[in-house]
Design an enzyme around this catalytic site. Structure first.
Site, PDB file in Angstrom:
ATOM      1  CB  CYS A   1      -4.797  -0.803  -0.696  1.00 38.46           C
ATOM      2  SG  CYS A   1      -3.134  -0.163  -0.534  1.00 38.46           S
TER       3      CYS A   1
ATOM      4  CG  HIS B   1       7.782   9.723   0.521  1.00 41.12           C
ATOM      5  ND1 HIS B   1       7.035  10.291  -0.485  1.00 41.12           N
ATOM      6  CD2 HIS B   1       6.905   9.366   1.483  1.00 41.12           C
ATOM      7  CE1 HIS B   1       5.754  10.298  -0.131  1.00 41.12           C
ATOM      8  NE2 HIS B   1       5.646   9.743   1.057  1.00 41.12           N
TER       9      HIS B   1
ATOM     10  CG  HIS C   1      -2.467  -3.575   2.930  1.00 37.60           C
ATOM     11  ND1 HIS C   1      -2.615  -2.407   2.210  1.00 37.60           N
ATOM     12  CD2 HIS C   1      -3.038  -3.332   4.142  1.00 37.60           C
ATOM     13  CE1 HIS C   1      -3.255  -1.516   2.942  1.00 37.60           C
ATOM     14  NE2 HIS C   1      -3.522  -2.055   4.118  1.00 37.60           N
TER      15      HIS C   1
ATOM     16  CG  HIS D   1       0.519  -0.465   0.739  1.00 40.10           C
ATOM     17  ND1 HIS D   1      -0.107  -1.568   0.169  1.00 40.10           N
ATOM     18  CD2 HIS D   1       1.840  -0.730   0.733  1.00 40.10           C
ATOM     19  CE1 HIS D   1       0.832  -2.467  -0.167  1.00 40.10           C
ATOM     20  NE2 HIS D   1       2.021  -1.967   0.165  1.00 40.10           N
TER      21      HIS D   1
ATOM     22  CB  THR E   1      -2.125  11.050   1.708  1.00 40.83           C
ATOM     23  OG1 THR E   1      -1.070  10.738   0.796  1.00 40.83           O
ATOM     24  CG2 THR E   1      -1.895  12.424   2.304  1.00 40.83           C
TER      25      THR E   1
ATOM     26  CB  CYS F   1      -2.894  -3.586  -2.665  1.00 43.59           C
ATOM     27  SG  CYS F   1      -2.503  -3.967  -0.941  1.00 43.59           S
TER      28      CYS F   1
ATOM     29  CG  HIS G   1       4.412   4.939   1.129  1.00 46.62           C
ATOM     30  ND1 HIS G   1       3.147   4.806   1.655  1.00 46.62           N
ATOM     31  CD2 HIS G   1       4.631   6.274   1.026  1.00 46.62           C
ATOM     32  CE1 HIS G   1       2.628   6.003   1.855  1.00 46.62           C
ATOM     33  NE2 HIS G   1       3.509   6.916   1.487  1.00 46.62           N
TER      34      HIS G   1
ATOM     35  CG  ASP H   1       5.023  10.584  -5.300  1.00 45.42           C
ATOM     36  OD1 ASP H   1       4.995  10.226  -4.107  1.00 45.42           O
ATOM     37  OD2 ASP H   1       4.115  11.273  -5.823  1.00 45.42           O
TER      38      ASP H   1
ATOM     39  N   GLY I   1       1.480  13.020   8.210  1.00 46.77           N
ATOM     40  CA  GLY I   1       1.314  13.416   6.814  1.00 46.77           C
ATOM     41  C   GLY I   1       1.053  12.260   5.867  1.00 46.77           C
TER      42      GLY I   1
HETATM   43  P1  5GP Z   1       2.083   9.805   1.797  1.00 47.76           P
HETATM   44  O1  5GP Z   1       1.403  11.137   1.800  1.00 47.76           O
HETATM   45  O2  5GP Z   1       1.101   8.708   2.156  1.00 47.76           O
HETATM   46  O3  5GP Z   1       3.341   9.734   2.587  1.00 47.76           O
HETATM   47  O4  5GP Z   1       2.559   9.560   0.303  1.00 47.76           O
HETATM   48  C1  5GP Z   1       1.728   9.077  -0.699  1.00 47.76           C
HETATM   49  C2  5GP Z   1       2.392   9.419  -2.002  1.00 47.76           C
HETATM   50  O5  5GP Z   1       1.817   8.602  -3.008  1.00 47.76           O
HETATM   51  C3  5GP Z   1       2.199  10.871  -2.457  1.00 47.76           C
HETATM   52  O6  5GP Z   1       3.463  11.499  -2.603  1.00 47.76           O
HETATM   53  C4  5GP Z   1       1.441  10.749  -3.769  1.00 47.76           C
HETATM   54  O7  5GP Z   1       1.876  11.691  -4.735  1.00 47.76           O
HETATM   55  C5  5GP Z   1       1.729   9.330  -4.198  1.00 47.76           C
HETATM   56  N1  5GP Z   1       0.667   8.702  -4.964  1.00 47.76           N
HETATM   57  C6  5GP Z   1      -0.653   8.682  -4.666  1.00 47.76           C
HETATM   58  N2  5GP Z   1      -1.339   7.972  -5.580  1.00 47.76           N
HETATM   59  C7  5GP Z   1      -0.414   7.526  -6.490  1.00 47.76           C
HETATM   60  C8  5GP Z   1      -0.518   6.746  -7.676  1.00 47.76           C
HETATM   61  O8  5GP Z   1      -1.592   6.307  -8.094  1.00 47.76           O
HETATM   62  N3  5GP Z   1       0.639   6.488  -8.351  1.00 47.76           N
HETATM   63  C9  5GP Z   1       1.866   6.948  -7.914  1.00 47.76           C
HETATM   64  N4  5GP Z   1       2.925   6.631  -8.655  1.00 47.76           N
HETATM   65  N5  5GP Z   1       1.973   7.704  -6.783  1.00 47.76           N
HETATM   66  C10 5GP Z   1       0.862   7.977  -6.090  1.00 47.76           C
HETATM   67 ZN    ZN Z   2      -2.121  -2.022   0.242  1.00 50.30          ZN
END
Ligand code: 5GP
Ligand code: ZN
Length: 114
Positions: free
Chosen positions: A5, A102, A47, A98, A95, A8, A100, A31, A93
């Site tokens: 992850c 925004h 996690h 883990h 991706t 993590c 989180h 982000d 949505g």
């Molecule tokens: P989700 O689509 O799961 O709601 O949001 C995942 C977010 O994590 C995305 O906006 C993506 O740009 C961000 N993200 C993915 N990998 C990384 C990373 O390695 N570092 C940072 N800082 N953000 C990441």
């Molecule tokens: Zn995790």
């Protein structure tokens, strides 16, 4: 800790990220692909795949903490307001699996989202 992850690894300091907040439970980072002038991600250090898994594990206090910290960094980065989003599951949505939140700020947020 989930071995593969990315969040993590970020929460554990194994992968670098621009941190804006850290305490014993929660980390907030910038982000890597920002969708607003300020785009932060608030995550628990522990996690949980998503909000559903978190509540199933009885960790509602962690969810409350996530939103408390998200609102705090939102206030700090969004003088005129901010948006909190918790994408959950494939149709939500999400991706990165883990949980989180925004935090988006620094521009007008359209509604409804796409
Ligand atoms: P989700 O689509 O799961 O709601 O949001 C995942 C977010 O994590 C995305 O906006 C993506 O740009 C961000 N993200 C993915 N990998 C990384 C990373 O390695 N570092 C940072 N800082 N953000 C990441
Ligand atoms: Zn995790």
């Amino acid at each position: 800790m989930s071995l593969d992850c990315i969040f993590c690894k970020i929460a554990g300091g194994e992968i670098q990220a621009k941190e804006v907040y850290r305490d014993d439970d929660v980390v907030a980072i910038a982000d890597v692909n920002p969708q607003a002038p300020a785009h932060l991600l608030v995550m628990p250090r522990k996690h949980y795949a998503d909000l559903t898994a978190l509540y199933a594990a009885g960790a509602g206090a962690t969810a409350a903490k996530l939103f408390e910290v998200a609102a705090k960094v939102g206030r700090e980065h969004g003088a005129r307001g901010f948006r909190l989003v918790a994408n959950t599951g494939p149709e939500g949505g999400q991706t990165v699996d883990h949980v989180h939140v925004h935090v988006l700020a620094g521009r007008h947020m359209a509604w409804p989202p796409g």
